[in-house]
Design a protein around this motif. Structure first.
Motif, mmCIF file in Angstrom:
data_model
loop_
_atom_site.group_PDB
_atom_site.id
_atom_site.type_symbol
_atom_site.label_atom_id
_atom_site.label_comp_id
_atom_site.label_asym_id
_atom_site.label_seq_id
_atom_site.Cartn_x
_atom_site.Cartn_y
_atom_site.Cartn_z
ATOM 1 N N LEU A 52 0.825 -1.202 0.000
ATOM 2 C CA LEU A 52 0.000 0.000 0.000
ATOM 3 C C LEU A 52 0.862 1.255 0.000
ATOM 4 C CD1 LEU A 52 -2.783 -1.121 2.492
ATOM 5 C CD2 LEU A 52 -3.050 -0.760 0.035
ATOM 6 N N ILE A 64 -7.212 -0.609 -6.839
ATOM 7 C CA ILE A 64 -6.569 -1.802 -6.282
ATOM 8 C C ILE A 64 -7.662 -2.791 -5.922
ATOM 9 C CG2 ILE A 64 -4.972 -2.732 -4.572
ATOM 10 C CD1 ILE A 64 -4.025 0.140 -4.032
ATOM 11 N N PHE A 66 -8.507 -6.489 -4.302
ATOM 12 C CA PHE A 66 -7.984 -7.539 -3.441
ATOM 13 C C PHE A 66 -8.856 -8.791 -3.543
ATOM 14 C CE2 PHE A 66 -6.722 -3.545 -1.458
ATOM 15 C CZ PHE A 66 -5.387 -3.762 -1.142
ATOM 16 N N LEU A 110 -5.271 1.631 4.637
ATOM 17 C CA LEU A 110 -6.179 1.235 3.562
ATOM 18 C C LEU A 110 -7.280 2.263 3.358
ATOM 19 C CD1 LEU A 110 -7.005 -0.987 1.528
ATOM 20 C CD2 LEU A 110 -8.293 -2.074 3.388
ATOM 21 N N GLN A 113 -5.980 5.292 1.407
ATOM 22 C CA GLN A 113 -5.248 5.042 0.162
ATOM 23 C C GLN A 113 -5.802 5.939 -0.945
ATOM 24 O OE1 GLN A 113 -2.748 2.984 0.422
ATOM 25 N NE2 GLN A 113 -2.072 2.794 -1.686
ATOM 26 N N GLN A 115 -5.796 5.480 -4.169
ATOM 27 C CA GLN A 115 -6.521 4.685 -5.167
ATOM 28 C C GLN A 115 -7.864 4.215 -4.596
ATOM 29 O OE1 GLN A 115 -3.316 3.912 -4.261
ATOM 30 N NE2 GLN A 115 -2.079 4.207 -6.101
ATOM 31 N N THR A 117 -10.073 1.301 -3.520
ATOM 32 C CA THR A 117 -9.770 -0.057 -3.070
ATOM 33 C C THR A 117 -11.045 -0.887 -3.044
ATOM 34 O OG1 THR A 117 -9.956 0.649 -0.746
ATOM 35 C CG2 THR A 117 -7.758 0.643 -1.733
ATOM 36 N N ALA A 136 -11.834 -1.106 3.355
ATOM 37 C CA ALA A 136 -11.723 -0.839 1.925
ATOM 38 C C ALA A 136 -12.862 0.064 1.463
ATOM 39 C CB ALA A 136 -11.737 -2.152 1.140
ATOM 40 N N ASP A 137 -12.650 0.733 0.345
ATOM 41 C CA ASP A 137 -13.689 1.624 -0.183
ATOM 42 C C ASP A 137 -14.957 0.870 -0.546
ATOM 43 O OD1 ASP A 137 -12.160 4.005 -0.057
ATOM 44 O OD2 ASP A 137 -11.188 3.538 -1.956
#
Length: 287
Positions: A52, A64, A66, A110, A113, A115, A117, A136-137
């Motif tokens: 990250l 990103i 996952f 996270l 971040q 980006q 996610t 995460a987003d």
């Protein structure tokens, strides 16, 4: 047929023992691979933090995604064997910001971040794994396969990696209390209904749905992603994270927590069979 956008190339991340990383068309795809059940141990934590941080200033990556190499487990939970190696995270802890513990620091990294996610959840994520999903987003969960749960109460503790704050922010205080104190595993449809994930989707469609969304986001005009993330900023949870850490730290030192964690390991936690019904395994010890 699966949708494919461009050609995928491996990134120069040979140092990552627990991750497989590739990049194409502005999308970094990160596959968690930490057998046998993807526990969040020091190695996985360090790799995720390194990745990250490395991607943070990489303007060629806009999204990103996952997922997991293991179809049953996304991130099982924090490594319970830390009860015997309490110094395992000391090196990582020396490099985290003030005001958060090492587990919260991963979630905050996270959450902030640059980006977008996205978690592609096809298996279970409990404890620290569920916290990662919630940080995460976005998250999309496979019907009939995905599961989310904050199981810490069954170990005599409370979530200590941001889970209490992320959950309350996302699904409301009442449902956060249900998830934390009920300590059950929530299926994809219930998680969607509660707002824990964006959508529950048929397992066979999960890849295409996430790939299409990731490609659409990565293809947006310059500046749009950054502008949207500035406008829809993550809530400042600093005070709540301090309260959470104090609550977690006050419980983890109690004899009951050590007894339950050691007992869980002895009964099969962190083995594939034990993890398939971890809630039942831990409740059985209290019975």
């Amino acid at each position: 047929m699966p949708i494919r956008y461009g050609s995928e190339t491996s990134m120069n991340h040979d140092a990552y023992a627990t991750l497989r990383v590739s990049r194409a068309d502005g999308i970094a795809r990160v596959t968690l691979d930490n057998p046998p059940v993807n526990v969040l141990d020091a190695a996985l934590m360090a790799d995720l933090r390194h990745l990250l941080t490395a991607l943070k200033d990489d303007e060629s990556v806009r999204v990103i995604v996952f997922d997991s190499a293991d179809p049953e487990f996304f991130i099982a939970h924090v490594d319970m064997s830390l009860v015997d190696t309490p110094d395992a995270f000391d090196e990582i802890a020396a490099d985290i910001p003030d005001g958060v513990n090492v587990f919260q620091a991963l979630g905050e990294l996270l959450r902030h971040q640059p980006q977008v996610t996205v978690v592609k959840l096809a298996g279970t994520a409990r404890g620290g794994g569920a916290e990662f999903v919630t940080a995460a987003d976005m998250a999309f969960a496979a019907i009939g396969r995905a599961g989310l749960g904050q199981i810490e109460a069954l170990m005599g503790i409370v979530p200590g990696g941001g889970g209490t704050q992320y959950l309350a922010d996302r699904i409301g205080r009442n449902r956060a209390l249900e998830a934390v104190l009920g300590a059950d595993l929530y299926d994809a449809e219930t998680a969607e209904r509660y707002g824990w994930v964006n959508r529950a989707v048929p397992a066979a469609e999960l890849d295409d749905i996430v790939d299409r969304l990731a490609h659409h986001i990565a293809s947006l005009p310059e500046g749009v992603i950054a502008a949207a993330k500035r406008a829809i900023a993550p809530r400042n949870l600093a005070e709540g994270l301090l309260r959470e850490h104090a609550s977690w730290a006050g419980q983890i030192v109690r004899p009951a927590a050590e007894r339950l964690i050691r007992g869980g390991l002895a009964q099969g936690a962190q083995t594939r069979d034990g993890e398939r019904n971890l809630e039942g395994l831990l409740r059985g010890m209290a019975g």
